[in-house]
Design a protein around this motif. Structure first.
Motif, PDB file in Angstrom:
ATOM      1  N   PRO A   1       0.842  -1.206   0.000  1.00  0.00           N
ATOM      2  CA  PRO A   1       0.000   0.000   0.000  1.00  0.00           C
ATOM      3  C   PRO A   1       0.876   1.255   0.000  1.00  0.00           C
ATOM      4  O   PRO A   1       2.057   1.206   0.348  1.00  0.00           O
ATOM      5  CB  PRO A   1      -0.811  -0.123   1.290  1.00  0.00           C
ATOM      6  CG  PRO A   1      -0.011  -1.020   2.163  1.00  0.00           C
ATOM      7  CD  PRO A   1       0.695  -1.972   1.251  1.00  0.00           C
ATOM      8  N   ILE A   2       0.279   2.371  -0.385  1.00  0.00           N
ATOM      9  CA  ILE A   2       1.015   3.636  -0.414  1.00  0.00           C
ATOM     10  C   ILE A   2       0.687   4.434   0.849  1.00  0.00           C
ATOM     11  O   ILE A   2      -0.351   4.244   1.481  1.00  0.00           O
ATOM     12  CB  ILE A   2       0.684   4.460  -1.664  1.00  0.00           C
ATOM     13  CG1 ILE A   2      -0.813   4.804  -1.694  1.00  0.00           C
ATOM     14  CG2 ILE A   2       1.097   3.738  -2.923  1.00  0.00           C
ATOM     15  CD1 ILE A   2      -1.221   5.731  -2.810  1.00  0.00           C
ATOM     16  N   TYR A   3       1.618   5.322   1.192  1.00  0.00           N
ATOM     17  CA  TYR A   3       1.443   6.229   2.334  1.00  0.00           C
ATOM     18  C   TYR A   3       1.029   7.578   1.772  1.00  0.00           C
ATOM     19  O   TYR A   3       1.745   8.177   0.959  1.00  0.00           O
ATOM     20  CB  TYR A   3       2.767   6.337   3.098  1.00  0.00           C
ATOM     21  CG  TYR A   3       2.741   7.258   4.299  1.00  0.00           C
ATOM     22  CD1 TYR A   3       2.606   6.757   5.580  1.00  0.00           C
ATOM     23  CD2 TYR A   3       2.880   8.638   4.140  1.00  0.00           C
ATOM     24  CE1 TYR A   3       2.611   7.598   6.692  1.00  0.00           C
ATOM     25  CE2 TYR A   3       2.875   9.483   5.234  1.00  0.00           C
ATOM     26  CZ  TYR A   3       2.745   8.966   6.503  1.00  0.00           C
ATOM     27  OH  TYR A   3       2.733   9.809   7.579  1.00  0.00           O
ATOM     28  N   LEU A   4      -0.129   8.090   2.193  1.00  0.00           N
ATOM     29  CA  LEU A   4      -0.670   9.336   1.664  1.00  0.00           C
ATOM     30  C   LEU A   4      -0.851  10.342   2.784  1.00  0.00           C
ATOM     31  O   LEU A   4      -1.339  10.006   3.863  1.00  0.00           O
ATOM     32  CB  LEU A   4      -2.025   9.072   0.982  1.00  0.00           C
ATOM     33  CG  LEU A   4      -2.787  10.318   0.488  1.00  0.00           C
ATOM     34  CD1 LEU A   4      -2.099  10.943  -0.704  1.00  0.00           C
ATOM     35  CD2 LEU A   4      -4.232   9.973   0.168  1.00  0.00           C
ATOM     36  N   GLN A   5      -0.476  11.593   2.513  1.00  0.00           N
ATOM     37  CA  GLN A   5      -0.734  12.655   3.469  1.00  0.00           C
ATOM     38  C   GLN A   5      -1.154  13.901   2.709  1.00  0.00           C
ATOM     39  O   GLN A   5      -0.856  14.065   1.524  1.00  0.00           O
ATOM     40  CB  GLN A   5       0.476  12.954   4.343  1.00  0.00           C
ATOM     41  CG  GLN A   5       1.545  13.804   3.677  1.00  0.00           C
ATOM     42  CD  GLN A   5       2.583  14.273   4.675  1.00  0.00           C
ATOM     43  OE1 GLN A   5       2.912  13.561   5.609  1.00  0.00           O
ATOM     44  NE2 GLN A   5       3.110  15.454   4.473  1.00  0.00           N
ATOM     45  N   HIS A   6      -1.872  14.801   3.389  1.00  0.00           N
ATOM     46  CA  HIS A   6      -2.279  16.051   2.763  1.00  0.00           C
ATOM     47  C   HIS A   6      -1.931  17.217   3.670  1.00  0.00           C
ATOM     48  O   HIS A   6      -2.186  17.197   4.859  1.00  0.00           O
ATOM     49  CB  HIS A   6      -3.784  16.060   2.455  1.00  0.00           C
ATOM     50  CG  HIS A   6      -4.671  15.926   3.655  1.00  0.00           C
ATOM     51  ND1 HIS A   6      -4.994  16.979   4.483  1.00  0.00           N
ATOM     52  CD2 HIS A   6      -5.300  14.837   4.177  1.00  0.00           C
ATOM     53  CE1 HIS A   6      -5.802  16.559   5.445  1.00  0.00           C
ATOM     54  NE2 HIS A   6      -5.995  15.269   5.283  1.00  0.00           N
TER      55      HIS A   6
END
Length: 463
Positions: free
Chosen positions: A392-397
């Motif tokens: 899975p990917i690590y996503l942040q905003h």
């Protein structure tokens, strides 16, 4: 009777006042004409200085208002009337003559005449001293105004500094940098609050506290927020139930971790790393990199692992932002900290920065396109559902890690059904997103090179 405002001389009419004021002042010592009183004073000081050191004044005029040169009794504007009444025999009226040919000396400022040059000098000095006193008053007013303005500027700066300190403290609290404790302190405080509200029994409080202390001592997560079988459930759902999609690409197996009483409000970045790590631990490709990390670490342990990466030399600029300390705090972490941690474990990864919207209404279609290519490349086929070998990917905003791409479904309380939590292009409208994507293993040489390069951490920017 009218009185001159300058010298106090009594005059009979307005015409006499005008004539009096219109006379050109002359030097009583040499007869030189001067345009005005200021010029005459400068002339007397320069051409006819007092005996003694430069700038010296007579003792009787050294302090306070000028005194009478004859008796020293009167001062200020009353001096002219005093001299005329008490010492008039020493003075002569304007335009008079002594009759015996004795020379008369006229005051260049008020036209008063006298027969003694020294007396006239004293008289002129009275005018000059009074003028200086008036100027001194103006100077004192200016100094007062400047002092008041300085005090006002100082007050405004103090208020501005106070506002800045309050804003800084607010940001510190928001990002967990206010030294108010970390995971352990928040966990205990929230449990105490639940006991006070009657939502938790005291015996449960002590049992959960003991369990937490044991997990923290070993540095492992207690697993109470973990949900396993997420990818398997998705695969089954899309194969058998959902009919509105053509192709589905899934990551490798992953466990979902959600926040607890100890990290609610700030722990999403750590929880995302736990999810990513749970997937890597199921992939034999990463066995050598993770031989010392066989169990999911607790949040305080993850903080210590990031500090270890900083001590190795990764991302010194980011480390300084946290004063090289995470353990025992509620500090938020993001893509840079995850990159440093993964790279220190010899896990190959990269940061992709979607630094501005690429679609209408602030959307990010390029982000979705990138995710699609990441999972679909080398995984094309006729099957509707493809389980890829990609983690899975690590996503942040905008500095805040997000579980939006990770938390695809949520298990209901009865455990018998799953509710889909799909995200569409229109639902991701933050100004900026960052992704950390894992793609293999690093050699020791590659790890050292990336550590050196992280002194100035860079990312792939899209667009």
């Amino acid at each position: 009777m009218l009185v001159c405002d300058v010298c106090g001389q009594a005059l009979s009419s307005e015409a006499a006042v005008r004539r009096h004021l219109g006379r050109q002042p002359r030097c009583p010592l040499c007869g030189a004409a001067a345009p005005g009183c200021d010029e005459l004073r400068r002339h007397i000081e320069a051409a006819h200085p007092e005996p003694g050191p430069p700038g010296a004044r007579r003792p009787e005029l050294a302090e306070g208002l000028p005194e009478c040169p004859f008796c020293g009794e009167a001062a200020g504007r009353e001096l002219e009337a005093h001299v005329r009444a008490r010492h008039g025999h020493l003075l002569g009226g304007p335009g008079t003559d002594t009759g015996d040919g004795e020379q008369l000396y006229e005051c260049p400022m008020c036209s008063l005449t006298c027969t003694n040059i020294q007396i006239l000098e004293e008289h002129v000095d009275l005018h000059l001293e009074e003028h200086s006193f008036s100027e001194g008053g103006n100077i004192r007013d200016l100094e007062l105004a400047q002092r008041l303005q300085t005090e006002e500027d100082k007050r405004q700066r103090s208020e501005e500094e106070k506002r800045e300190r309050e804003e800084f403290k607010k940001l510190q609290r928001q990002y967990g940098l206010d030294n108010s404790g970390g995971y352990k302190q928040q966990f205990l405080k929230n449990m105490e609050r639940e006991v006070d509200r009657g939502m938790m029994q005291p015996f449960e409080y002590h049992k959960r506290k003991a369990d937490m202390m044991e997990c923290l001592a070993f540095g492992i997560d207690d697993g109470k927020t973990k949900t396993s079988g997420v990818i398997e459930a998705l695969c089954k759902y899309y194969q058998n139930e959902n009919k509105d999609v053509r192709h589905v690409w899934l990551s490798t197996g992953v466990d979902h971790f959600h926040s607890s009483l100890g990290d609610r409000g700030w722990g999403c970045g750590y929880r995302n790393f736990q999810m990513l790590l749970s997937s890597l631990l199921q992939n034999s490709l990463y066995n050598d990199c993770l031989r010392d990390t066989t169990l999911i670490p607790s949040i305080p342990k993850i903080q210590s692992m990031i500090e270890d990466a900083w001590r190795e030399g990764f991302d010194p600029h980011g480390a300084s932002h946290f004063n090289n300390r995470l353990h025992g705090s509620k500090a938020w972490i993001g893509a840079c900290e995850i990159y440093s941690l993964l790279t220190s474990l010899r896990i190959k990864c990269q940061i992709i920065d979607f630094h501005k919207p690429t679609g209408p209404m602030g959307t990010h279609p390029r982000l979705f396109e990138w995710v699609l290519r990441y999972y679909s490349t080398d995984n094309e086929g006729g099957a509707k559902v493809v389980c890829t070998p990609k983690p899975p990917i690590y996503l942040q905003h905008q500095g805040c890690p997000s579980q939006e791409m990770q938390k695809l479904l949520k298990q209901n309380s009865d455990g018998t059904s799953l509710r889909l939590l799909r995200k569409f292009v229109g639902s991701l409208k933050e100004k900026q997103y960052q992704i950390v994507a894992v793609d293999g293993v690093l050699s020791l040489e590659e790890k050292a090179a990336r550590c050196h390069a992280s002194r100035v951490l860079t990312s792939e920017k899209i667009p």
